[in-house]
Design an enzyme around this catalytic site. Sequence first.
Site, PDB file in Angstrom:
ATOM      1  N   SER A 241       0.851  -1.195   0.000  1.00  0.00           N
ATOM      2  CA  SER A 241       0.000   0.000   0.000  1.00  0.00           C
ATOM      3  C   SER A 241       0.890   1.251   0.000  1.00  0.00           C
ATOM      4  O   SER A 241       1.675   1.432  -0.922  1.00  0.00           O
ATOM      5  CB  SER A 241      -0.959  -0.036   1.188  1.00  0.00           C
ATOM      6  OG  SER A 241      -1.976   0.916   1.054  1.00  0.00           O
ATOM      7  N   ASP A 327      -9.653  -3.834  -5.485  1.00  0.00           N
ATOM      8  CA  ASP A 327      -9.068  -2.985  -4.447  1.00  0.00           C
ATOM      9  C   ASP A 327      -9.658  -1.573  -4.520  1.00  0.00           C
ATOM     10  O   ASP A 327      -9.441  -0.860  -5.498  1.00  0.00           O
ATOM     11  CB  ASP A 327      -7.548  -2.925  -4.638  1.00  0.00           C
ATOM     12  CG  ASP A 327      -6.831  -2.255  -3.485  1.00  0.00           C
ATOM     13  OD1 ASP A 327      -7.488  -1.565  -2.687  1.00  0.00           O
ATOM     14  OD2 ASP A 327      -5.601  -2.415  -3.388  1.00  0.00           O
ATOM     15  N   HIS A 362      -7.823  -5.066  -1.211  1.00  0.00           N
ATOM     16  CA  HIS A 362      -6.590  -4.423  -0.745  1.00  0.00           C
ATOM     17  C   HIS A 362      -5.765  -5.346   0.157  1.00  0.00           C
ATOM     18  O   HIS A 362      -4.552  -5.196   0.245  1.00  0.00           O
ATOM     19  CB  HIS A 362      -6.944  -3.140   0.007  1.00  0.00           C
ATOM     20  CG  HIS A 362      -5.783  -2.231   0.234  1.00  0.00           C
ATOM     21  ND1 HIS A 362      -5.103  -1.622  -0.802  1.00  0.00           N
ATOM     22  CD2 HIS A 362      -5.175  -1.814   1.373  1.00  0.00           C
ATOM     23  CE1 HIS A 362      -4.133  -0.871  -0.309  1.00  0.00           C
ATOM     24  NE2 HIS A 362      -4.155  -0.974   1.012  1.00  0.00           N
TER      25      HIS A 362
END
Length: 387
Positions: A241, A327, A362
């Site tokens: 991320s 995501d 995610h």
Amino acid sequence: NFSILRTPIAKPDYASATVEVEGSSERYLTNLNVFKDFKVVSFREKGLNHFLVIKSDERKEITFPEDAYHVGGGNNANFDTKIYRYNYSSPTTPSTTFDYNVETGESKQVHQVEVPGFDQHKYVVERKFIPSHDGVLVPMTIIRAKTTKVGDPNKCLLYGYGSYSISIHPWFNRNNISLLDRGFVYAIGHIRGSSTMGRSWYENGKFLKKQNTFKDFYACVKYLIKEGYTAKGKIGIMGGSAGGMLVGATINLDTENLIGAACADVPFVDVLNTMLDDGLPLTQLEYEEWGNPNDKEYFEYIKSYCPYSNIQEREYPAVLAIAGLNDPRVTYWEPMKWTYKLRDYATDSRVKLLWTNMDAGHAGASGRFEAFKEYADIYTFFIKELE
């Protein structure tokens, strides 16, 4: 770094409040548990968590034996008790639950997660403070098997995350044992942008100081090579991320080609374009972390470190970019665009792989065993590319 005040219930205001625990630049207060006869203050000092037990006028800290560890409050449902329960782990100690008796000052182990085949005495953990580009000392945790000797050209994996004040603590991670048993050195850079060293540690790694995050991480890379834990081309880096953005920005900094392989998991690598698109669900909320690029000063600063915007025609390490089709936080086209641009611009012959999980969001693959398989694929990438 906060402070704790005591105020009368009948008149809860600052004017009538007294200081229960002073704030300081050294101690970052993170939590307070109140019981009938005592209180427990959780705080972080030099990047490690501690407890301060307050009973009447007596104050006592719970101490821990290892140089690097993580500890947090456990299930404390009883108000009228003499026991404080906490959970402890370290890179070589699986999650362990203790009961601390506030009268005797003793901690008693009540449970430890079983890890079949694991022997904690086979490994060594070190805590280092290394100078970054501006002289600030950055903590780093280093784990290796005792049979892996410093000075040998060991393979190494450095992990990092430095955004949103989120800290990567030196806790137990069973996934890493397979790497350690294969002769890897594993390290965690506790870089600015996290809150490892307190509130200012976070504030000095965001907005117009974001470059500190990447330079801290690159300083960790150089230290591991300089001190003989690994060698040029033998070190890999990984983050997910905003940690994927860290990976992308760091390989752009690495004009010396020290890094041999990099894994960016659901990486936020197209920062400038995403932050300019306020139609995306999270963009306007993200102004509080990166700044609003509609302001020219922030536009230019974000552009200066955005991984996608700063790819150049030169050699890059082997790269594995992982995307999740569903995501909502980092859209799948960010790692895709980044990977294809790397393929176009890189002058080396190392792989630039894109792995899009068509069922994931995610957080990666769903299910415990699928997650293990995903880690196995990532670690296989590092084992192969760091030859």
